[in-house]
Design a protein around this motif. Structure first.
Motif, PDB file in Angstrom:
ATOM      1  N   ASN A  59       0.824  -1.206   0.000  1.00  0.00           N
ATOM      2  CA  ASN A  59       0.000   0.000   0.000  1.00  0.00           C
ATOM      3  C   ASN A  59       0.868   1.271   0.000  1.00  0.00           C
ATOM      4  O   ASN A  59       0.593   2.223  -0.731  1.00  0.00           O
ATOM      5  N   ILE A  60       1.922   1.252   0.794  1.00  0.00           N
ATOM      6  CA  ILE A  60       2.803   2.435   0.858  1.00  0.00           C
ATOM      7  C   ILE A  60       3.483   2.650  -0.496  1.00  0.00           C
ATOM      8  O   ILE A  60       3.528   3.765  -1.018  1.00  0.00           O
ATOM      9  N   PHE A  69      12.058   8.626  -2.016  1.00  0.00           N
ATOM     10  CA  PHE A  69      11.714   7.824  -0.837  1.00  0.00           C
ATOM     11  C   PHE A  69      10.195   7.756  -0.735  1.00  0.00           C
ATOM     12  O   PHE A  69       9.494   8.647  -1.216  1.00  0.00           O
ATOM     13  N   ASN A  70       9.674   6.691  -0.132  1.00  0.00           N
ATOM     14  CA  ASN A  70       8.221   6.565  -0.081  1.00  0.00           C
ATOM     15  C   ASN A  70       7.614   6.702   1.310  1.00  0.00           C
ATOM     16  O   ASN A  70       6.412   6.592   1.494  1.00  0.00           O
ATOM     17  N   CYS A  71       8.465   6.922   2.297  1.00  0.00           N
ATOM     18  CA  CYS A  71       7.942   7.192   3.636  1.00  0.00           C
ATOM     19  C   CYS A  71       9.031   7.895   4.443  1.00  0.00           C
ATOM     20  O   CYS A  71      10.168   8.021   3.992  1.00  0.00           O
ATOM     21  N   GLU A  90      14.540  -3.447   5.503  1.00  0.00           N
ATOM     22  CA  GLU A  90      14.910  -4.837   5.258  1.00  0.00           C
ATOM     23  C   GLU A  90      13.719  -5.793   5.149  1.00  0.00           C
ATOM     24  O   GLU A  90      13.774  -6.767   4.416  1.00  0.00           O
ATOM     25  N   MET A  91      12.656  -5.544   5.906  1.00  0.00           N
ATOM     26  CA  MET A  91      11.524  -6.474   5.865  1.00  0.00           C
ATOM     27  C   MET A  91      10.408  -5.992   4.955  1.00  0.00           C
ATOM     28  O   MET A  91       9.673  -6.784   4.391  1.00  0.00           O
ATOM     29  N   MET A  92      10.252  -4.681   4.845  1.00  0.00           N
ATOM     30  CA  MET A  92       9.150  -4.164   4.022  1.00  0.00           C
ATOM     31  C   MET A  92       9.623  -3.721   2.642  1.00  0.00           C
ATOM     32  O   MET A  92       8.803  -3.435   1.772  1.00  0.00           O
ATOM     33  N   GLY A  93      10.922  -3.627   2.476  1.00  0.00           N
ATOM     34  CA  GLY A  93      11.456  -3.234   1.173  1.00  0.00           C
ATOM     35  C   GLY A  93      11.145  -1.793   0.792  1.00  0.00           C
ATOM     36  O   GLY A  93      11.054  -1.450  -0.385  1.00  0.00           O
TER      37      GLY A  93
END
Ligand SMILES: [Zn+2]
Length: 380
Positions: A59-60, A69-71, A90-93
């Motif tokens: 979703n992000i 950057f996306n967040c 590392e976990m959400m990419g």
């Protein structure tokens, strides 16, 4: 007024220093009961959490416009925000921008942790430096106001600067390290935990006790960031640490192993002022121990025994000589003599109710958030 009989929860270490605490027939406090009945059923870090984390990440990625950057993540160098940065990358990419606010009180260890994470995760860091003369003036004004909530100036700087930056750069997603695992037991508001950034309260305290105009200090009122930024502009605040297994000691080991990140002796020790405030000012002037809530969170989530917590809370986190040195350091840094700071320390105790504020409005908002289920922790 009659002094209430001293009582402590038989499961955690919250006690009647929270004057509104309620115990059930078994001697369990309402924080423990809230944890069992409200938080636990809504907290999944297994496959369900894993799926939610993937959905969140998708979703992000799908709804962020900026290509660099996306967040954004507010990084203090402490465990929670550091681990949130690690999970995001590392976990959400994700490609988060790490955002740090330097309000003048960073410990060397916090700075070193931030550098290590930035290098190790290969992420961009933006540091906003608060004008020290204004910061100092506001902090001294708060100290002179006599209220317990002495971390409001730093909190306001951290959150306001982050929200302002996100708005200016059209960043829709804010990732925070806020979590149930180490923070499910939230201290009551009376213990210096005023519910949000209230410009009316800041304005009144600074008008009475401040000397310099606040020209650049970032101060975004809670109504602006909750109503305008979040509800109208659609800024979203995410808590990914509630979707992954987040055990304090394991997370510290992991960050140490991967990045050489160094653990702190206790929560909030990344700021030299906060460490002094929570270990000296608040317990000795007001009798409030924030560690009581920190340790109780760890007890409720099975990360600390009640015996160890009782032993730790029986004495200050830092030794007497160190605390005395910190008293002098804080005084000098704020351009006060040790004697002046001592006089402030000994001055009559006040609360936010002695100043103009819009507490009722913020409290109402917090109650609504709790009723609609976005907040599972106690706010009182
Ligand atoms: Zn309890």
């Amino acid at each position: 007024m009659l002094e209430r009989e001293y009582k402590i929860c038989c499961n955690c270490i919250m006690d009647s220093s929270d004057q509104n605490i309620v115990f059930d027939d078994r001697g369990y406090c309402d924080y423990c009961n809230n944890y069992k009945s409200i938080i636990l059923p809504n907290w999944q870090t297994d496959a369900i959490g894993r799926n939610k984390l993937i959905q969140l990440s998708e979703n992000i990625k799908a709804t962020s416009s900026d290509s660099d950057f996306n967040c954004i993540i507010g990084l203090s160098g402490g465990l929670d925000s550091s681990y949130a940065a690690y999970v995001a990358k590392e976990m959400m990419g994700l490609r988060p921008l790490l955002f740090h606010v330097d309000a003048g009180w960073n410990t060397d260890q916090a700075v070193s942790n931030i550098e290590k994470l930035v290098d190790g995760l290969d992420l961009e860091l933006y540091t906003e430096v608060i004008d020290w003369e204004e910061m100092k003036d506001l902090q001294v004004a708060f100290l002179r106001s006599g209220i317990p909530d002495q971390d409001l100036p730093q909190d306001a700087a951290f959150f306001s600067a982050l929200y302002r930056f996100a708005k200016k750069h059209n960043i829709k997603h804010v990732i925070t390290g806020s979590n149930f695992s180490t923070e499910c037991c939230r201290e009551p508001e009376e213990w210096g935990g005023y519910l949000g950034i209230d410009k009316l309260l800041f304005g009144d305290i600074h008008r009475q006790f401040g000397n310099k105009p606040l020209k650049t200090f970032p101060l975004t009122d809670i109504l602006i960031y909750k109503l305008y930024y979040q509800m109208i502009l659609g800024m979203k605040i995410h808590h990914p640490l509630n979707l992954v297994p987040f055990i304090k000691k394991d997370a510290e080991d992991e960050l140490e192993r991967h990045f050489g990140w160094q653990r702190f002796q206790h929560k909030h020790h990344e700021s030299r002022f906060t460490r002094f405030y929570e270990d000296y000012w608040l317990p000795r002037r007001f009798g409030f121990h924030k560690r009581r809530a920190h340790f109780s969170s760890l007890i409720q989530t099975g990360q600390m025994s009640r015996e160890v917590a009782l032993e730790r809370i029986a004495r200050p986190e830092m030794d007497e000589h160190f605390l005395r040195q910190e008293f002098e350091y804080v005084a000098h840094k704020l351009d006060l003599t040790v004697n002046e700071l001592q006089l402030i320390f000994d001055s009559p105790k006040k609360t936010f109710r002695d100043y103009r504020n819009k507490h009722w409005m913020i409290g109402l908002g917090a109650s609504i958030t709790r009723i609609i289920g976005n907040e599972k922790r106690f706010f009182r």
